[in-house]
Design an enzyme around this catalytic site. Structure first.
Site, PDB file in Angstrom:
ATOM      1  N   ARG A 106       1.301  -1.434   0.435  1.00  0.00           N
ATOM      2  CA  ARG A 106      -0.346   0.299  -0.145  1.00  0.00           C
ATOM      3  C   ARG A 106       0.843   1.100   0.134  1.00  0.00           C
ATOM      4  NH1 ARG A 106      -4.911   0.481   3.963  1.00  0.00           N
ATOM      5  NH2 ARG A 106      -2.766   1.264   5.804  1.00  0.00           N
ATOM      6  N   ASP A 202       0.582  -2.951  12.122  1.00  0.00           N
ATOM      7  CA  ASP A 202       1.041  -3.410  11.180  1.00  0.00           C
ATOM      8  C   ASP A 202       0.973  -4.926  11.394  1.00  0.00           C
ATOM      9  OD1 ASP A 202       2.716  -4.196   9.011  1.00  0.00           O
ATOM     10  OD2 ASP A 202       2.100  -2.267   7.932  1.00  0.00           O
ATOM     11  N   ASP A 205       4.597  -6.024   9.980  1.00  0.00           N
ATOM     12  CA  ASP A 205       5.659  -5.578  11.216  1.00  0.00           C
ATOM     13  C   ASP A 205       5.089  -6.260  12.104  1.00  0.00           C
ATOM     14  OD1 ASP A 205       6.574  -4.146   9.028  1.00  0.00           O
ATOM     15  OD2 ASP A 205       5.932  -1.871   9.587  1.00  0.00           O
TER      16      ASP A 205
HETATM   17  C1  PRP Z   1      -1.111  -4.779   4.798  1.00  0.00           C
HETATM   18  C2  PRP Z   1      -2.467  -6.032   4.607  1.00  0.00           C
HETATM   19  C3  PRP Z   1      -3.308  -6.090   3.657  1.00  0.00           C
HETATM   20  C4  PRP Z   1      -3.408  -4.440   3.700  1.00  0.00           C
HETATM   21  C5  PRP Z   1      -4.692  -4.037   4.026  1.00  0.00           C
HETATM   22  O1  PRP Z   1       0.399  -4.926   3.657  1.00  0.00           O
HETATM   23  O2  PRP Z   1      -0.976  -7.157   4.966  1.00  0.00           O
HETATM   24  O3  PRP Z   1      -2.336  -6.122   2.151  1.00  0.00           O
HETATM   25  O4  PRP Z   1      -2.475  -3.706   4.006  1.00  0.00           O
HETATM   26  O5  PRP Z   1      -4.856  -3.060   3.137  1.00  0.00           O
HETATM   27  P1  PRP Z   1      -6.058  -2.793   2.086  1.00  0.00           P
HETATM   28  O6  PRP Z   1      -6.677  -3.658   2.272  1.00  0.00           O
HETATM   29  O7  PRP Z   1      -6.081  -1.165   2.740  1.00  0.00           O
HETATM   30  O8  PRP Z   1      -5.523  -3.051   0.709  1.00  0.00           O
HETATM   31  P2  PRP Z   1       0.533  -4.082   3.423  1.00  0.00           P
HETATM   32  O9  PRP Z   1       0.781  -3.533   1.818  1.00  0.00           O
HETATM   33  O10 PRP Z   1       1.120  -2.602   4.872  1.00  0.00           O
HETATM   34  O11 PRP Z   1       2.234  -4.202   2.983  1.00  0.00           O
HETATM   35  P3  PRP Z   1       3.113  -5.417   3.984  1.00  0.00           P
HETATM   36  O12 PRP Z   1       2.479  -6.609   4.065  1.00  0.00           O
HETATM   37  O13 PRP Z   1       4.106  -5.990   2.771  1.00  0.00           O
HETATM   38  O14 PRP Z   1       2.504  -5.209   4.947  1.00  0.00           O
HETATM   39  N1  URA Z   2      -2.253  -2.978   7.054  1.00  0.00           N
HETATM   40  C1  URA Z   2      -2.723  -3.543   8.544  1.00  0.00           C
HETATM   41  O1  URA Z   2      -1.156  -3.929   8.581  1.00  0.00           O
HETATM   42  N2  URA Z   2      -2.767  -3.140   9.235  1.00  0.00           N
HETATM   43  C2  URA Z   2      -3.761  -1.537   9.125  1.00  0.00           C
HETATM   44  O2  URA Z   2      -4.520  -1.220   9.932  1.00  0.00           O
HETATM   45  C3  URA Z   2      -4.448  -1.766   8.048  1.00  0.00           C
HETATM   46  C4  URA Z   2      -4.010  -2.612   6.978  1.00  0.00           C
END
Ligand code: PRP
Ligand code: URA
Length: 211
Positions: A106, A202, A205
């Protein structure tokens, strides 16, 4: 929120484990285990409609016809990164499943998803595809991932998350009404940074110990 393609998996074990996940004091090791366990418990629901066929089995007493799963054409597709944490829980239920990967992140400003990777089992048409991601926030990542799978020929698609925001659940349920959605808990709302409240922070993370 009442959509025919949404199931809130409100089993007490799932609710208990989600509460532990939310706790800011839950460390990486325990967090990973909880994600895996919740995925397995939700997977139990998601695989409820697996087709069965009667096969002949000889017990110590007699020979009988008894049901076993017919074919095992399942694909698990985690959305990277956080979806990776759910894969082992579903593989515990269906060890022969194939695993594809979709990489999306995102944008921190716009909250729009950006694709960086896509590798799916081929052919995908005949498989039941379970897309996994612990968090459904705006719904952008899930909607895009499912559109990508459809553009590769995927037809029988399910989506499984652990925590959903109302905004994301509505968007996903309406954008892909043919996709059955499994949710561990429906949270209150998104905040101004598009994080789920109360949420768990997150997910990527917390699974990988990054920041
Ligand atoms: C997070 C989560 C989803 C997304 C959800 O991933 O694991 O994939 O955000 O958000 P949305 O519904 O608003 O699209 P992120 O983009 O933070 O990537 P990561 O898993 O690599 O940390
Ligand atoms: N992605 C995450 O990991 N946490 C949130 O709350 C939203 C998006």
């Amino acid at each position: 929120m009442d959509y025919s393609n949404v199931l809130i998996c409100d089993h007490p074990l799932i609710q208990h484990k989600i509460s532990m996940l939310r706790d800011v004091n839950t460390g990486t090791n325990e967090f990973r285990k909880l994600i895996e366990e919740i995925a397995m418990l939700e997977g139990y629901e998601a695989l409820r409609d697996l087709p069965l066929e009667d096969v002949e089995v000889t017990t110590p007493i007699e020979t009988c016809m008894t049901p076993m799963i017919a074919g095992k054409k399942i694909a698990i597709v985690p959305i990277l990164r956080a979806g990776l944490g759910m894969v082992s829980g579903i593989l515990a239920l269906s060890p022969t499943a194939k695993v594809g990967h979709i990489g999306l992140y995102r944008d921190p400003e716009t909250h729009e998803p950006h694709e960086y990777y896509c590798k799916l089992p081929s052919p995908i048409e005949q498989r039941t595809i379970i897309v996994v991601d612990p968090m459904l926030a705006t719904g952008g990542s899930a909607c895009d991932a499912i559109s990508m799978i459809k553009s590769h020929g995927g037809v029988h698609i399910k989506f499984m998350c652990i925590i959903a925001a109302p905004e994301g659940l509505k968007r996903l349920a309406e954008t892909h009404p043919d996709v059955q959605i499994y949710v561990g808990h429906l949270d209150r709302e998104l905040n101004e940074n598009a994080y789920i409240c109360p949420g768990l922070g997150d997910a990527g993370d917390r699974i990988f110990g990054t920041r």
